[in-house]
Design an enzyme around this catalytic site. Structure first.
Site, PDB file in Angstrom:
ATOM      1  CB  SER A 126      -0.876   0.021   1.254  1.00  0.00           C
ATOM      2  OG  SER A 126      -1.493   1.292   1.402  1.00  0.00           O
ATOM      3  CE1 TYR A 139      -4.074  -2.182   4.887  1.00  0.00           C
ATOM      4  CE2 TYR A 139      -3.457   0.074   4.376  1.00  0.00           C
ATOM      5  CZ  TYR A 139      -3.844  -1.185   3.964  1.00  0.00           C
ATOM      6  OH  TYR A 139      -3.988  -1.449   2.632  1.00  0.00           O
TER       7      TYR A 139
HETATM    8  N1  NAP Z   1      -8.651  -0.813  -1.723  1.00  0.00           N
HETATM    9  C1  NAP Z   1      -7.661   0.012  -1.507  1.00  0.00           C
HETATM   10  O1  NAP Z   1      -7.813   1.252  -1.546  1.00  0.00           O
HETATM   11  C2  NAP Z   1      -6.284  -0.512  -1.216  1.00  0.00           C
HETATM   12  C3  NAP Z   1      -5.245   0.423  -1.151  1.00  0.00           C
HETATM   13  C4  NAP Z   1      -3.958  -0.013  -0.891  1.00  0.00           C
HETATM   14  C5  NAP Z   1      -3.725  -1.357  -0.712  1.00  0.00           C
HETATM   15  N2  NAP Z   1      -4.761  -2.248  -0.770  1.00  0.00           N
HETATM   16  C6  NAP Z   1      -4.445  -3.660  -0.562  1.00  0.00           C
HETATM   17  O2  NAP Z   1      -4.920  -4.400  -1.664  1.00  0.00           O
HETATM   18  C7  NAP Z   1      -5.261  -5.717  -1.242  1.00  0.00           C
HETATM   19  C8  NAP Z   1      -6.668  -6.025  -1.712  1.00  0.00           C
HETATM   20  O3  NAP Z   1      -7.542  -5.094  -1.102  1.00  0.00           O
HETATM   21  P1  NAP Z   1      -9.040  -4.887  -1.592  1.00  0.00           P
HETATM   22  O4  NAP Z   1      -9.332  -3.452  -1.451  1.00  0.00           O
HETATM   23  O5  NAP Z   1      -9.234  -5.570  -2.876  1.00  0.00           O
HETATM   24  O6  NAP Z   1      -9.803  -5.652  -0.404  1.00  0.00           O
HETATM   25  P2  NAP Z   1     -11.100  -6.573  -0.355  1.00  0.00           P
HETATM   26  O7  NAP Z   1     -12.045  -6.215  -1.443  1.00  0.00           O
HETATM   27  O8  NAP Z   1     -11.563  -6.525   1.057  1.00  0.00           O
HETATM   28  O9  NAP Z   1     -10.505  -8.038  -0.671  1.00  0.00           O
HETATM   29  C9  NAP Z   1      -9.663  -8.659   0.248  1.00  0.00           C
HETATM   30  C10 NAP Z   1      -9.421 -10.070  -0.239  1.00  0.00           C
HETATM   31  O10 NAP Z   1      -8.493 -10.707   0.640  1.00  0.00           O
HETATM   32  C11 NAP Z   1      -9.003 -11.996   0.967  1.00  0.00           C
HETATM   33  N3  NAP Z   1      -8.524 -12.410   2.283  1.00  0.00           N
HETATM   34  C12 NAP Z   1      -8.410 -11.664   3.406  1.00  0.00           C
HETATM   35  N4  NAP Z   1      -7.957 -12.409   4.418  1.00  0.00           N
HETATM   36  C13 NAP Z   1      -7.770 -13.663   3.910  1.00  0.00           C
HETATM   37  C14 NAP Z   1      -7.331 -14.895   4.465  1.00  0.00           C
HETATM   38  N5  NAP Z   1      -6.994 -15.014   5.755  1.00  0.00           N
HETATM   39  N6  NAP Z   1      -7.271 -15.981   3.664  1.00  0.00           N
HETATM   40  C15 NAP Z   1      -7.629 -15.896   2.369  1.00  0.00           C
HETATM   41  N7  NAP Z   1      -8.055 -14.767   1.780  1.00  0.00           N
HETATM   42  C16 NAP Z   1      -8.134 -13.674   2.555  1.00  0.00           C
HETATM   43  C17 NAP Z   1     -10.510 -11.821   0.957  1.00  0.00           C
HETATM   44  O11 NAP Z   1     -11.112 -13.087   0.826  1.00  0.00           O
HETATM   45  P3  NAP Z   1     -12.612 -13.406   1.352  1.00  0.00           P
HETATM   46  O12 NAP Z   1     -13.429 -12.163   1.110  1.00  0.00           O
HETATM   47  O13 NAP Z   1     -13.029 -14.561   0.491  1.00  0.00           O
HETATM   48  O14 NAP Z   1     -12.493 -13.726   2.784  1.00  0.00           O
HETATM   49  C18 NAP Z   1     -10.683 -10.940  -0.271  1.00  0.00           C
HETATM   50  O15 NAP Z   1     -10.665 -11.731  -1.439  1.00  0.00           O
HETATM   51  C19 NAP Z   1      -5.082  -5.738   0.262  1.00  0.00           C
HETATM   52  O16 NAP Z   1      -3.831  -6.298   0.572  1.00  0.00           O
HETATM   53  C20 NAP Z   1      -5.122  -4.281   0.652  1.00  0.00           C
HETATM   54  O17 NAP Z   1      -4.427  -3.993   1.832  1.00  0.00           O
HETATM   55  C21 NAP Z   1      -6.022  -1.865  -1.017  1.00  0.00           C
END
Ligand code: NAP
Length: 238
Positions: A126, A139
Site C-alpha cells: 500500500s 495497517y
Molecule cells: N482498496 C484500496 O484502496 C487498497 C489500497 C492499498 C492497498 N490495498 C491492498 O490491496 C489488497 C486487496 O484489497 P481490496 O481493497 O481488494 O480488499 P477486499 O475487497 O476486502 O478483498 C480482500 C481479499 O483478501 C481476501 N482475504 C483476506 N484475508 C484472507 C485470508 N486469511 N485468507 C484468504 N483470503 C483472505 C478476501 O477473501 P474473502 O473475502 O473470500 O475472505 C478478499 O478476497 C489488500 O492487501 C489491501 O491492503 C487496497
C-alpha cells in the site's frame, strides 16, 4: 501464463482474476468466500478455498501446485487504530492478515514459481507504507513490512531469475475502502487499478504505484523533512 491470485474473491484481486482470464490466461483464484469462489468457477476460473492465515492448510494446498509463471498476492485487510485506545489485539489481527498470510503464501508459491517460465512474484502492499498516516499505526506498519519483505526477496531471488514487484496502490473503491469514514482523495475503480497493475507487471516494473497524482504526492512528501509532513498530518487529525 499460469497465474495464481490470492484475495481473488473481492476487490482488486477479483478484478485481476477476471481481466487475466478474459485474455486467455490460466487463472487460479484463491479466497475464503464460497459464494464468490463459486461465481468465479462458473466463468472457468480455477478456484480454491484457502485461509491464508492458516500456515499448515496453506502449505498443504500449495504442495499440489506444480508450476506457476505469475503469483499476485493481494489478500489482506485494513483496520484503523482509534486513539486514545491503542488496541494491540487489532495490531496482531492486521499483522496476521497482511504479513503472516503473505509470508505463508510466499512460502507456498516459491516452489511452483521455480518451475515456471520467466517467473514473477507480485505482492500488493500500500502507498500507506510511504508515510506515517493518522490511524494507520497497524495497517501502515503491516504494509511497511510487506514492502521490506518484497524488496529483500527481490535481492535474494534474483540469482534464481524470479522477478519480484511491490504494488503500492492509493485508494481503490472496494469493499475494504467502502468501510472508510473519511474522504479518500483520487479514489480509483478496481478496473483502473487492475489496468495499472497489469501494465506494471507486463513492463517488469519493480514498484507499481497509482494513481500517480496521489502516490507521487505521497512520495514527494516522504522525501521532505519529516517536520513538514507531521505539521500537515496533525492538521488532518484535527
Ligand atoms: N482498496 C484500496 O484502496 C487498497 C489500497 C492499498 C492497498 N490495498 C491492498 O490491496 C489488497 C486487496 O484489497 P481490496 O481493497 O481488494 O480488499 P477486499 O475487497 O476486502 O478483498 C480482500 C481479499 O483478501 C481476501 N482475504 C483476506 N484475508 C484472507 C485470508 N486469511 N485468507 C484468504 N483470503 C483472505 C478476501 O477473501 P474473502 O473475502 O473470500 O475472505 C478478499 O478476497 C489488500 O492487501 C489491501 O491492503 C487496497
Amino acid at each position: 501464463m499460469k497465474i495464481l491470485i490470492t484475495g481473488a474473491t473481492s476487490g482488486i484481486g477479483r478484478q485481476l482474476a477476471l481481466d487475466y482470464h478474459a485474455v486467455g490466461h490460466e487463472v487460479w483464484a484463491l479466497g475464503r468466500s464460497p459464494a464468490a469462489l463459486a461465481e468465479l468457477e462458473t466463468l472457468g476460473i480455477h478456484c480454491a478455498q484457502v485461509d491464508l492465515e492458516d500456515r499448515e492448510a496453506t502449505l498443504e494446498w500449495f504442495a499440489g501446485l506444480e508450476t506457476l509463471d505469475l503469483a499476485i498476492l493481494s489478500a489482506g485487510n485494513c483496520e484503523y487504530i482509534d486513539l486514545p485506545a491503542f488496541d494491540s489485539a487489532l495490531v496482531a489481527r492486521v499483522m496476521r492478515a497482511n504479513v503472516e498470510s503473505l509470508a505463508h503464501s510466499i512460502e507456498g508459491v516459491l516452489p511452483a514459481l521455480r518451475h515456471g517460465r520467466n517467473p514473477h512474484l507480485v505482492g500488493i502492499g500500500s502507498s500507506a507504507s510511504y508515510l506515517p498516516l493518522p490511524r494507520a499505526e497497524a495497517y501502515g506498519a503491516s504494509k511497511a513490512a510487506v514492502a521490506y519483505m518484497l524488496d529483500t526477496l527481490r535481492i535474494g531471488l534474483a540469482a534464481e531469475g524470479i522477478r519480484v514487484s511491490h504494488v503500492a496502490p492509493g485508494f481503490v473503491k472496494t469493499p475494504l475502502t467502502d468501510r472508510n469514514d473519511f474522504p479518500m482523495p483520487c479514489l480509483v475503480t478496481v478496473e483502473q487499478a487492475s489496468r495499472a497493475i497489469r501494465k506494471g507487471i507486463a513492463g517488469g516494473k519493480k514498484e507499481i504505484h497509482f494513481p500517480k497524482r496521489f502516490t507521487g504526492t505521497m512520495k514527494l512528501l516522504s522525501v521532505l523533512p519529516r517536520s513538514v509532513w507531521l505539521a500537515l498530518a496533525r492538521k488532518m487529525v484535527r
